[in-house]
Design a protein around this motif. Sequence first.
Motif, PDB file in Angstrom:
ATOM      1  N   LEU A  17      43.151  45.166  43.747  1.00 12.11           N
ATOM      2  CA  LEU A  17      43.067  46.623  43.829  1.00 12.11           C
ATOM      3  C   LEU A  17      43.622  47.231  42.550  1.00 12.11           C
ATOM      4  CD1 LEU A  17      42.729  49.366  45.386  1.00 12.11           C
ATOM      5  CD2 LEU A  17      45.054  48.983  46.264  1.00 12.11           C
ATOM      6  N   PHE A  81      38.674  45.858  44.412  1.00  6.55           N
ATOM      7  CA  PHE A  81      38.386  47.253  44.734  1.00  6.55           C
ATOM      8  C   PHE A  81      38.885  48.133  43.590  1.00  6.55           C
ATOM      9  CE2 PHE A  81      38.393  45.119  48.755  1.00  6.55           C
ATOM     10  CZ  PHE A  81      37.394  45.754  49.486  1.00  6.55           C
ATOM     11  N   HIS A  83      39.553  51.801  42.723  1.00 10.02           N
ATOM     12  CA  HIS A  83      39.721  53.134  43.314  1.00 10.02           C
ATOM     13  C   HIS A  83      39.455  54.174  42.229  1.00 10.02           C
ATOM     14  CE1 HIS A  83      42.787  56.442  44.440  1.00 10.02           C
ATOM     15  NE2 HIS A  83      41.614  56.739  44.960  1.00 10.02           N
ATOM     16  N   VAL A 105      33.893  46.432  44.305  1.00 10.55           N
ATOM     17  CA  VAL A 105      33.592  47.559  45.185  1.00 10.55           C
ATOM     18  C   VAL A 105      34.271  48.795  44.612  1.00 10.55           C
ATOM     19  CG1 VAL A 105      33.735  48.521  47.512  1.00 10.55           C
ATOM     20  CG2 VAL A 105      33.522  46.034  47.206  1.00 10.55           C
ATOM     21  N   LEU A 107      35.623  52.509  45.121  1.00  9.34           N
ATOM     22  CA  LEU A 107      36.073  53.370  46.218  1.00  9.34           C
ATOM     23  C   LEU A 107      36.069  54.813  45.748  1.00  9.34           C
ATOM     24  CD1 LEU A 107      39.102  51.320  47.633  1.00  9.34           C
ATOM     25  CD2 LEU A 107      36.700  51.294  48.379  1.00  9.34           C
ATOM     26  N   ILE A 183      35.298  49.523  54.353  1.00 13.86           N
ATOM     27  CA  ILE A 183      36.298  48.758  53.596  1.00 13.86           C
ATOM     28  C   ILE A 183      36.768  47.560  54.410  1.00 13.86           C
ATOM     29  CG2 ILE A 183      38.634  48.835  52.623  1.00 13.86           C
ATOM     30  CD1 ILE A 183      38.046  51.835  51.994  1.00 13.86           C
ATOM     31  N   TRP A 186      34.137  44.868  54.273  1.00 13.78           N
ATOM     32  CA  TRP A 186      34.128  44.134  53.008  1.00 13.78           C
ATOM     33  C   TRP A 186      35.275  43.129  52.973  1.00 13.78           C
ATOM     34  CZ3 TRP A 186      30.043  43.502  50.433  1.00 13.78           C
ATOM     35  CH2 TRP A 186      29.119  44.523  50.222  1.00 13.78           C
TER      36      TRP A 186
END
Length: 500
Positions: A17, A81, A83, A105, A107, A183, A186
């Motif tokens: 993240l 992820f 963000h 991914v 976000l 989320i 995933w």
Amino acid sequence: MSMPNPIKPSKKPRAGLYSVGLRAYWEQFPGLRERLLQYNAFIQKRMSEWAEVYNFGLVDAEDTGREAGEWLNAQQVDIVFCHAATYTTSSTVLQVHQRCQAPAVFLNLQPTARMNYEQSTTGEWLAHCGACPVPEFSNAFERAGLSFRVVNGLLGLDYTPDISLTDETTHERIEAVRAWKRIEEWLRAAGVMRTLRQSRFGFLGNTYGGMLDLYSDFTMVQAQTGLHVVVLEMCDLDRLVKDVTPAEVREKLAHIHAMFRISGDSPSDPIARKPTEEQMEWSAKVAAAQEKLVREYDLDALTYYYHGAPGGAYEKLQSGFIVGHSLLTAGGIPCSGEGDLKTAVAMKIGDIAGAGGSFSEIVAVDYEDETILLGHDGPFHIAISEGKPILRGMGLYHGKQGTGVSVEAKVKPGPITTLNVTQTGDGRLKLIISEGRSTDGPIMRIGNTQTPVKFRLHPDDYMDKWFAEAPTHHCAMTVGHNASLFEKVGELMKIRHVTL
């Protein structure tokens, strides 16, 4: 009916993240950096429900992008992820993912449903403009040959930060609930991928002769899923059966009685009788040995079949398979019959997802109820049963050698998803996914698992579509509507998938 603890719990995914911003903003807009880091910490906390989260923090220029990519690589993350907390340049983000090529991914989670237009400042707007850079990210990824996914919606805070000029309490809004559901999917899909890549699937015996759809290339399966196939012989199990003690048989019998109901004679089928004491003790002894086999070879799943010579020792051994393999399936070690390795993979995917995964095929169609009866002669995933499954003694196993104890059960009524893992003509695995509802319709009393399922299409129309996809004739039945999750598993693992 209390379920056994998993013999080998599934792996939690390792999720990377980071949040993005533009370094020039921090001096221009005091408090913005700290506010975005507060959002970042909230996302980390929510994700920790489903994953081990490795949070780099803030990436705000090319140099921190390079540093983040190398750091995430070192953590061996399964998925990353990004963000989109505010605007940043795409060159900043591309640096991360050119170094760490785990699936990405984006976000786009806006903190508020609506800004306070009358009082908003530029700094306030920048805290809510996560959507602004995402088109730029997607263009850069496309041109760099990198894949990406996007989750759009609301952040879902249950409070409003002191610095905010608007209401940021959005956790009950559908846009937040929907975003966090995606989320979660995933992350759970990444958990399936990680667990499969570290799994050992036992292959005991051989594949039922002539079932061409079931035959599998072990190298192909490992290449596309990462799992390792452990080839086992009947003598491996026979050795362990001989070591089972009377005390272990008694313990396993007690476990069987706790998990199953013992039938009387079938009211309709003369070959389905009340299990004899000898059959029950033999099933318990074999079940104890089956668990020893799983532990000795460190297995995560098992597929099996053996067609021995009539009256041979291994014929008797395989006659006790179904009860023990149902217990193992309930304990997180899915077991598929007839040597169907691909359906063992489907069952394991369902089990990792917490949705069960029971061995099934088409039994018959009920045109009055417009349902398709799905089931098999075992094994069964007890965790998704309607009540306690029934054990019946079988005078013969149809199409197979020997006699023994079989499981009669149905999946509890409600939403279900079937997952079929098949193989295409070019040697690629493919997922075929179908959602429907299991009903409380009648079943036969013949010692087999059977569940009436109503799909969204008429049975004939459904079968037209399913058969056209060239499925393996078995599938895994899971509880809940899991199509979106299974599609994500296919995408992360680069396995072709279709939802009917």
